[in-house]
Scaffold this motif. Sequence first.
Motif, PDB file in Angstrom:
ATOM      1  N   PHE A 116      -8.692  -7.906  -3.852  1.00  8.88           N
ATOM      2  CA  PHE A 116      -8.115  -9.138  -4.498  1.00  8.88           C
ATOM      3  C   PHE A 116      -8.218  -9.221  -5.962  1.00  8.88           C
ATOM      4  CE2 PHE A 116     -12.157 -11.025  -5.846  1.00  8.88           C
ATOM      5  CZ  PHE A 116     -13.061 -10.413  -4.999  1.00  8.88           C
TER       6      PHE A 116
ATOM      7  N   MET B   3      -6.115 -16.451  -5.194  1.00  7.08           N
ATOM      8  CA  MET B   3      -6.775 -15.593  -4.021  1.00  7.08           C
ATOM      9  C   MET B   3      -8.358 -15.579  -4.388  1.00  7.08           C
ATOM     10  SD  MET B   3      -5.190 -11.671  -4.915  1.00  7.08           S
ATOM     11  CE  MET B   3      -3.323 -11.557  -5.196  1.00  7.08           C
TER      12      MET B   3
ATOM     13  N   MET C 124     -13.521 -15.697   3.479  1.00  8.31           N
ATOM     14  CA  MET C 124     -13.052 -14.449   4.113  1.00  8.31           C
ATOM     15  C   MET C 124     -14.291 -13.675   4.414  1.00  8.31           C
ATOM     16  SD  MET C 124      -9.700 -13.165   1.865  1.00  8.31           S
ATOM     17  CE  MET C 124      -9.098 -12.033   3.026  1.00  8.31           C
TER      18      MET C 124
ATOM     19  N   ARG D  99     -13.014  -2.092  -7.802  1.00  5.12           N
ATOM     20  CA  ARG D  99     -12.292  -1.002  -8.442  1.00  5.12           C
ATOM     21  C   ARG D  99     -12.406  -1.187 -10.201  1.00  5.12           C
ATOM     22  NH1 ARG D  99      -6.174   1.103  -7.495  1.00  5.12           N
ATOM     23  NH2 ARG D  99      -5.563  -0.942  -8.371  1.00  5.12           N
TER      24      ARG D  99
ATOM     25  N   GLU E 223      -5.631  10.619  -7.078  1.00  2.01           N
ATOM     26  CA  GLU E 223      -4.284   9.949  -7.422  1.00  2.01           C
ATOM     27  C   GLU E 223      -3.647  10.891  -8.573  1.00  2.01           C
ATOM     28  OE1 GLU E 223      -4.393   5.837  -8.117  1.00  2.01           O
ATOM     29  OE2 GLU E 223      -6.199   5.719  -9.199  1.00  2.01           O
TER      30      GLU E 223
ATOM     31  N   ALA F  92       0.642   6.078  -4.785  1.00  2.00           N
ATOM     32  CA  ALA F  92       1.582   5.792  -5.888  1.00  2.00           C
ATOM     33  C   ALA F  92       1.545   6.827  -7.271  1.00  2.00           C
ATOM     34  CB  ALA F  92       1.679   4.289  -6.162  1.00  2.00           C
TER      35      ALA F  92
ATOM     36  N   VAL G 112       4.813   2.603  -2.351  1.00  2.00           N
ATOM     37  CA  VAL G 112       3.415   2.428  -2.540  1.00  2.00           C
ATOM     38  C   VAL G 112       2.942   3.072  -1.202  1.00  2.00           C
ATOM     39  CG1 VAL G 112       1.166   1.342  -2.931  1.00  2.00           C
ATOM     40  CG2 VAL G 112       3.348   0.952  -4.269  1.00  2.00           C
TER      41      VAL G 112
ATOM     42  N   PRO H   7      -3.420   2.525   0.096  1.00  4.77           N
ATOM     43  CA  PRO H   7      -2.477   1.175   0.099  1.00  4.77           C
ATOM     44  C   PRO H   7      -1.257   1.523   0.880  1.00  4.77           C
ATOM     45  CG  PRO H   7      -2.244   2.330  -1.846  1.00  4.77           C
ATOM     46  CD  PRO H   7      -3.286   2.909  -1.427  1.00  4.77           C
TER      47      PRO H   7
ATOM     48  N   ILE I 122       4.376  -4.816   2.564  1.00  5.33           N
ATOM     49  CA  ILE I 122       3.459  -5.699   3.302  1.00  5.33           C
ATOM     50  C   ILE I 122       4.367  -6.574   4.413  1.00  5.33           C
ATOM     51  CG2 ILE I 122       2.254  -8.048   2.923  1.00  5.33           C
ATOM     52  CD1 ILE I 122       1.275  -6.046   1.029  1.00  5.33           C
TER      53      ILE I 122
ATOM     54  N   HIS J 199      -3.052  -7.568   1.375  1.00  6.38           N
ATOM     55  CA  HIS J 199      -2.693  -8.715   1.916  1.00  6.38           C
ATOM     56  C   HIS J 199      -3.320  -9.240   2.930  1.00  6.38           C
ATOM     57  CE1 HIS J 199       0.094 -12.091   3.487  1.00  6.38           C
ATOM     58  NE2 HIS J 199       0.537 -12.189   2.022  1.00  6.38           N
ATOM     59  N   PRO J 200      -3.664 -10.497   3.159  1.00  2.00           N
ATOM     60  CA  PRO J 200      -4.409 -10.752   4.200  1.00  2.00           C
ATOM     61  C   PRO J 200      -3.921 -10.356   5.605  1.00  2.00           C
ATOM     62  CG  PRO J 200      -4.228 -12.712   2.736  1.00  2.00           C
ATOM     63  CD  PRO J 200      -3.561 -11.780   2.433  1.00  2.00           C
TER      64      PRO J 200
HETATM   65  C1  LIG Z   1       1.365  -8.230  -2.860  1.00  3.51           C
HETATM   66  C2  LIG Z   1       1.126  -9.662  -3.387  1.00  3.51           C
HETATM   67  C3  LIG Z   1       1.485  -9.718  -4.763  1.00  3.51           C
HETATM   68  C4  LIG Z   1       1.672 -10.535  -2.421  1.00  3.51           C
HETATM   69  O1  LIG Z   1       1.327 -11.984  -3.006  1.00  3.51           O
HETATM   70  P1  LIG Z   1       2.142 -13.421  -2.624  1.00  3.51           P
HETATM   71  O2  LIG Z   1       1.401 -14.574  -3.118  1.00  3.51           O
HETATM   72  O3  LIG Z   1       3.674 -13.029  -3.088  1.00  3.51           O
HETATM   73  O4  LIG Z   1       2.098 -12.995  -0.995  1.00  3.51           O
HETATM   74  P2  LIG Z   1       2.182 -14.439   0.042  1.00  3.51           P
HETATM   75  O5  LIG Z   1       2.498 -13.876   1.418  1.00  3.51           O
HETATM   76  O6  LIG Z   1       3.143 -15.668  -0.487  1.00  3.51           O
HETATM   77  O7  LIG Z   1       0.621 -14.834  -0.040  1.00  3.51           O
HETATM   78  C5  LIG Z   1       0.243 -15.882   0.890  1.00  3.51           C
HETATM   79  C6  LIG Z   1      -1.130 -16.419   0.529  1.00  3.51           C
HETATM   80  O8  LIG Z   1      -2.040 -15.428   0.370  1.00  3.51           O
HETATM   81  C7  LIG Z   1      -2.535 -15.298  -0.770  1.00  3.51           C
HETATM   82  N1  LIG Z   1      -2.950 -13.786  -0.809  1.00  3.51           N
HETATM   83  C8  LIG Z   1      -2.047 -12.909  -1.015  1.00  3.51           C
HETATM   84  N2  LIG Z   1      -2.594 -11.591  -1.143  1.00  3.51           N
HETATM   85  C9  LIG Z   1      -3.960 -11.841  -1.227  1.00  3.51           C
HETATM   86  C10 LIG Z   1      -5.092 -11.031  -1.218  1.00  3.51           C
HETATM   87  N3  LIG Z   1      -5.062  -9.874  -1.632  1.00  3.51           N
HETATM   88  N4  LIG Z   1      -6.166 -11.721  -1.045  1.00  3.51           N
HETATM   89  C11 LIG Z   1      -6.332 -12.872  -1.050  1.00  3.51           C
HETATM   90  N5  LIG Z   1      -5.333 -13.906  -0.775  1.00  3.51           N
HETATM   91  C12 LIG Z   1      -3.969 -13.297  -1.067  1.00  3.51           C
HETATM   92  C13 LIG Z   1      -1.897 -15.919  -1.486  1.00  3.51           C
HETATM   93  O9  LIG Z   1      -2.264 -16.277  -2.937  1.00  3.51           O
HETATM   94  C14 LIG Z   1      -1.273 -16.958  -0.746  1.00  3.51           C
HETATM   95  O10 LIG Z   1      -1.943 -18.152  -1.074  1.00  3.51           O
HETATM   96  P3  LIG Z   1      -1.534 -19.636  -0.833  1.00  3.51           P
HETATM   97  O11 LIG Z   1      -1.067 -19.587   0.664  1.00  3.51           O
HETATM   98  O12 LIG Z   1      -2.666 -20.542  -1.126  1.00  3.51           O
HETATM   99  O13 LIG Z   1      -0.275 -19.599  -1.604  1.00  3.51           O
HETATM  100  C15 LIG Z   1      -0.525  -9.838  -3.142  1.00  3.51           C
HETATM  101  O14 LIG Z   1      -0.773  -9.751  -1.892  1.00  3.51           O
HETATM  102  C16 LIG Z   1      -1.424  -8.980  -4.091  1.00  3.51           C
HETATM  103  O15 LIG Z   1      -1.299  -8.905  -5.320  1.00  3.51           O
HETATM  104  N6  LIG Z   1      -2.340  -8.119  -3.461  1.00  3.51           N
HETATM  105  C17 LIG Z   1      -2.878  -7.197  -4.107  1.00  3.51           C
HETATM  106  C18 LIG Z   1      -2.280  -5.971  -4.801  1.00  3.51           C
HETATM  107  C19 LIG Z   1      -3.191  -4.936  -5.351  1.00  3.51           C
HETATM  108  O16 LIG Z   1      -4.543  -5.170  -5.009  1.00  3.51           O
HETATM  109  N7  LIG Z   1      -2.798  -3.881  -5.529  1.00  3.51           N
HETATM  110  C20 LIG Z   1      -3.454  -2.890  -6.115  1.00  3.51           C
HETATM  111  C21 LIG Z   1      -3.914  -1.789  -4.774  1.00  3.51           C
HETATM  112  S1  LIG Z   1      -2.542  -0.742  -4.731  1.00  3.51           S
HETATM  113  C22 LIG Z   1      -2.797   0.394  -6.013  1.00  3.51           C
HETATM  114  O17 LIG Z   1      -3.463   0.121  -6.891  1.00  3.51           O
HETATM  115  C23 LIG Z   1      -2.017   1.773  -5.868  1.00  3.51           C
HETATM  116  C24 LIG Z   1      -2.795   2.987  -6.210  1.00  3.51           C
HETATM  117  C25 LIG Z   1      -3.850   3.171  -5.172  1.00  3.51           C
HETATM  118  O18 LIG Z   1      -3.585   2.770  -7.001  1.00  3.51           O
HETATM  119  C26 LIG Z   1      -1.889   3.999  -6.254  1.00  3.51           C
HETATM  120  O19 LIG Z   1      -1.358   4.666  -5.247  1.00  3.51           O
HETATM  121  O20 LIG Z   1      -1.820   4.612  -7.174  1.00  3.51           O
END
Ligand SMILES: CC(C)(COP(=O)(O)OP(=O)(O)OC[C@H]1O[C@@H](n2cnc3c(N)ncnc32)[C@H](O)[C@@H]1OP(=O)(O)O)[C@@H](O)C(=O)NCCC(=O)NCCSC(=O)C[C@](C)(O)C(=O)O
Length: 363
Positions: free
Chosen positions: A36, A43, A50, A94, A159, A185, A198, A255, A259, A284-285
């Motif tokens: 998160f 979030m 959670m 992280r 990575e 990635a 990713v 990752p 999603i 994502h949850p």
């Molecule tokens: C993908 C995204 C943008 C979609 O986010 P969204 O808001 O568009 O999705 P949603 O389906 O509309 O979300 C529904 C609800 O869940 C919540 N929500 C959504 N995600 C989360 C979460 N993780 N934890 C807690 N709550 C979450 C969101 O805020 C929303 O709340 P609401 O119902 O109140 O409006 C979003 O899920 C997100 O930003 N997730 C985390 C992304 C991340 O941490 N990326 C970095 C790791 S991967 C990486 O770094 C690569 C690596 C290793 O470095 C390399 O391979 O090189």
Amino acid sequence: MSGSQSPKDFFRPLAVGAPTPLTDIPARPSRAIHFFDPSNPKMAAKIPDMVGTVDVLLGNLEDAVKADNKVAAREGLVEIAQRTDFGPTQLWTRINSLDSPWALDDLTTLVPAIGDKLDVIMVPKVQGAEDIHYVDRLLAQLEAKAGLDRPILVHAILETARGVANVEEICGASPRMQGLSLGPADLAADRRMKTTRVGGGHPGYLVRQDPPRNDLGVTDYDAPRATYQQDLWHYTIARMVDACAMHGIYPYYGPFGDITDVVACEDQFRNAFLLGCVGTWSLHPKQIAIANRVFSPSVEDVAHARRVAAAMGDGTGAVMLDGKMEDDASLKQCLVMVELAEQLAAIDPELKKAYDAIEVESA
Ligand SMILES: CC(C)(COP(=O)(O)OP(=O)(O)OC[C@H]1O[C@@H](n2cnc3c(N)ncnc32)[C@H](O)[C@@H]1OP(=O)(O)O)[C@@H](O)C(=O)NCCC(=O)NCCSC(=O)C[C@](C)(O)C(=O)O
Ligand SMILES: [Mg+2]
């Protein structure tokens, strides 16, 4: 262990007053490491609820957090950690990469403020043992200053190509090393792989069935042929698993960025589980349930493993069970499954019920 260090010094604290390093890394269940962004109010608001629903909550400060939000993410994590009782759920973070303008402040802020709550610090883009040594010494100094009584563990993300080439020395660089994750990635970019995703597969990475021969014995190159998509990440994950097993630490997938594609996500996670990984990331949850399902042995596997253990008695020799030979080595595989089931049952009441029911059926 670094080249010039004597074995007797490996488990000594690296700063006066720092906690004694662990000689064994505890096998705490960590099927899903849920990411998160602590600077994202929506979030962040969900995190207290959670607790108890996921094995690890990870406050991410690195990529996916906007540069303008880096300080807010760091401060947001401190605030969430201070006001939340995490119970059985682990808290990880992280930090930003060691060559960024933020990594030093990440560590010097987080350890004094919430070092008593942080179980593991994930370090991205680790290139070699020197990166771990830097974090190791700095953490020891900060732990001593903060009066912490248990060492914070370190997890490295693989990575870069150099990181993969140095994977064994990274795993053995410090008694703090808890495990490794794949960073598909950044790794793909660093290796100049021609992918844009990713994690996950690619339809172009395949093998094709041989062409058939027609009735005249002539090869028909135009006939339709089956293709089989291959796993782009097999080599890297297999290297990670061996390096981690050799050093008594834990490998994780990483990752899965699509999603929406929950089916392919589950497949990728399962490949990692079968190869020896203990968990994966959830972005994502909805990925939490997938990870929990995949990284918990099935009731059928646990039932079979227990039957083999019972049939093998003192664990030596060979027996026939359902037409198959079982021996010392197949028993060892079964015991991996049985022990994992016991660890998970201790923290997951639903699983405990399911695994306990096996006992009733076979009694
Ligand atoms: C993908 C995204 C943008 C979609 O986010 P969204 O808001 O568009 O999705 P949603 O389906 O509309 O979300 C529904 C609800 O869940 C919540 N929500 C959504 N995600 C989360 C979460 N993780 N934890 C807690 N709550 C979450 C969101 O805020 C929303 O709340 P609401 O119902 O109140 O409006 C979003 O899920 C997100 O930003 N997730 C985390 C992304 C991340 O941490 N990326 C970095 C790791 S991967 C990486 O770094 C690569 C690596 C290793 O470095 C390399 O391979 O090189
Ligand atoms: Mg990355």
